[in-house]
Design an enzyme around this catalytic site. Structure first.
Site, short mmCIF file in Angstrom:
data_model
loop_
_atom_site.label_atom_id
_atom_site.label_comp_id
_atom_site.label_asym_id
_atom_site.label_seq_id
_atom_site.Cartn_x
_atom_site.Cartn_y
_atom_site.Cartn_z
CD GLU A 1 44.09 -103.97 -0.38
OE1 GLU A 1 43.45 -103.95 0.44
OE2 GLU A 1 44.89 -102.94 -0.38
CG HIS B 1 39.29 -106.81 -0.74
ND1 HIS B 1 39.13 -106.34 0.48
CD2 HIS B 1 40.63 -106.07 -1.13
CE1 HIS B 1 40.01 -105.33 0.81
NE2 HIS B 1 40.78 -105.16 -0.05
CB CYS C 1 35.69 -108.58 5.99
SG CYS C 1 35.38 -108.06 4.04
#
Length: 421
Positions: free
Chosen positions: A162, A230, A347
Site C-alpha cells: 500500500e 493503513h 493521505c
C-alpha cells in the site's frame, strides 16, 4: 546537492465520488451513495498545498489518473447495467491519496546513493489495483533523472503493498541517513490487512537499504479492526519524532525498544487511549496529519478540521503544546471532501526527500502554477457527482475533458492516455 523534503499532493480528480468501495475504511463506507463535490474537493486540496508552501516548504503535486479506465472495464467484461461496483471502480479518483502511490527511500539511506521509489500494487482493493501502471508512468516522468532516482515496478501482486501509508522514516535531518520503519498487518480480523510483511521486505531489498537501519513492525490488529486500514491512520513520524497512538502497534513496548535501539535520538509522543480513544483517533484522523519540519526549526502538525473540532483531541493537543514538547504548532486544514471519502492531510501527500533541482519542474508548485490549476478546476471540474451517474456518457466526456484541460495547462499532454490494462 541540497536535499529537502518535498510533499507531492494529489490533485483531486474530476471523477471524485462517494461509491464506498474501500472495505475497512469507515469514512468511505459511511458516506457511500452521497453526492460529492469534485470542484470543491480539488480546490480544498490546492488551498492545502498553498498553505504548506506559505510555511516555506517545497510543494509538489501529482495529476489525476485517466478516468474512467476504459481498458480496465474491457478487461473485466463489465456490464454497465449490472456490474455497478466494477463501473464505480473504473471511475475512482482514489489516486488523489498519493501516500499510496509508492514507497520512497531517500538517497542517504540507499547503497547506491539514489532516491528509490517503488510504485505500490494496491492489490487488496480492486478499485485501486488498476492504478499502478499510470502512477508508474507519472513517477517515471517526474523523477526521470536516473543519476538521482530509481523508479521500480510494483512487487508481485501476491504480496499486498500500500505504499508510504505504512512506511515511516526517523532521522536527525531529512538529508541525513535514517531508520526506515515498515509497518505490516496480519489477516484474519474484521477487515483485511492491506500491507504484507513480505512486500515490505521486498521493497527494502529493492531499495538497497542497510538491514541494520530497517525495522519491520506489526500493526495492532485491533487498530485494523477499528478502521485503521493503513498505519498512517494511527501513527506518523518526522525526523526524530514518532507521533503515535498507544494502540497503533501489536506490541508497543517491543516496537519502541527496537526503534530506540537503532535510533536512540527518537522522541516518542504517545497519545494514550485514556485521553483519545482509538475510535476517536480514527474518526477524526488525528494521526493522518502532516508532521512537518518548518524552515525556522519548529515542527508543526497539520490536522484536519475534524480533529480540531473534537473536544478530546483538541484538549490533548492543547496539553501537548503546553508541555513544551517537540511539536510546537498545530495547524487545522479543511479537507472535508477528502475526509468524507476516508483520506486526511497525510493521505493526500507523498514525501520525497530530494534536491528540487533534480525533479521535473512541471510537478513543482509555485503561485502562478497554482493559479493556473485553480482556473482549470473552477471552469472544468464537475460541481457535483451522484454515484448513480457513474457510467453516464455525458459525465464521462466532462471528466475526460477536464483532465485534458489540466494536462494542457501544465504542459503534460504526454500523460493523456492510460497504460492500465
Amino acid at each position: 546537492m541540497a536535499l529537502t523534503e518535498i510533499n507531492f499532493d494529489g490533485i483531486v480528480g474530476p471523477s471524485h465520488n462517494y461509491a464506498g468501495l474501500s472495505l475497512g475504511n469507515l469514512a468511505a463506507t459511511a458516506h457511500a451513495g452521497n453526492v460529492s463535490s469534485p470542484r470543491a474537493a480539488a480546490l480544498q486540496g490546492i488551498a492545502k498545498m498553498r498553505a504548506n508552501k506559505a510555511l516555506g516548504l517545497v510543494q509538489g503535486f501529482f495529476l489525476p489518473l485517466p478516468r474512467p479506465n476504459a481498458r480496465y472495464l474491457t478487461h473485466l467484461a463489465a456490464d454497465a447495467a449490472t456490474d455497478r461496483g466494477l463501473i464505480a471502480g473504473a471511475w475512482s479518483a482514489s489516486s488523489m491519496w498519493t501516500a499510496n502511490a509508492a514507497t520512497v527511500s531517500p538517497a542517504p539511506d540507499t547503497a547506491d546513493g539514489k532516491c528509490h521509489l517503488t510504485v505500490a500494487n494496491l492489490v487488496t482493493m480492486p478499485h485501486r489495483a488498476h492504478e499502478w501502471p499510470d502512477t508508474l508512468r507519472q513517477l517515471q516522468v517526474a523523477f526521470s533523472d536516473k543519476a538521482h532516482f530509481a523508479v521500480h515496478d510494483p512487487v508481485p501482486p501476491s504480496f499486498g503493498d500500500e505504499g508510504a501509508a505504512n512506511h515511516m522514516r526517523l532521522t536527525a535531518g531529512h538529508g541525513q541517513p535514517g531508520l526506515e520503519v515498515f509497518v505490516y498487518g496480519r489477516s484474519g480480523g474484521r477487515f483485511p490487512a492491506r500491507q504484507h510483511e513480505q512486500a515490505s521486505r521486498i521493497v527494502a531489498r529493492q531499495h538497497r537499504l542497510d538491514p541494520e537501519r530497517v525495522l519491520f513492525i506489526e500493526q495492532n490488529p485491533d487498530a485494523i479492526a477499528a478502521g485503521a486500514f493503513h498505519n498512517d491512520v494511527v501513527s506518523v513520524a518526522n525526523e526524530r519524532v514518532l507521533f503515535t497512538h498507544e494502540q497503533a502497534f501489536a506490541d508497543p513496548a517491543a516496537a519502541y525498544e527496537a526503534i530506540r535501539a537503532r535510533f536512540p535520538a527518537v522522541e516518542i509522543v504517545e497519545v494514550p487511549a485514556s485521553a483519545v480513544s482509538l475510535e476517536e483517533a480514527i474518526r477524526t484522523y488525528l494521526f493522518n496529519a502532516q508532521l512537518l519540519s518548518l524552515p525556522e526549526g519548529e515542527m508543526a502538525l497539520v490536522i484536519p478540521t475534524e480533529a480540531d473540532e473534537s473536544s478530546a483531541v483538541r484538549g490533548w493537543l492543547d496539553r501537548m503544546l503546553a508541555s513544551n514538547g517537540p511539536i510546537r504548532r498545530v495547524i487545522p486544514v479543511d479537507v472535508k471532501q477528502s475526509m468524507a471519502n476516508g483520506g486526511g492531510p497525510a493521505c493526500l501527500r507523498l514525501r520525497v526527500v530530494a534536491d528540487p533541482a533534480t525533479v521535473d519542474p512541471r510537478f513543482l508548485l509555485d503561485d502562478e502554477k497554482a493559479d493556473r490549476i485553480e482556473r482549470v478546476i473552477a471552469r472544468h471540474w464537475p460541481e457535483q457527482i451522484d454515484p448513480a451517474d457513474l457510467g453516464s456518457p455525458s459525465l464521462e466526456k466532462t471528466v475526460q475533458d477536464a483532465r485534458s484541460h489540466l494536462l494542457d495547462a501544465l504542459d503534460l499532454a504526454k500523460l493523456a492516455g492510460s497504460e492500465s490494462a
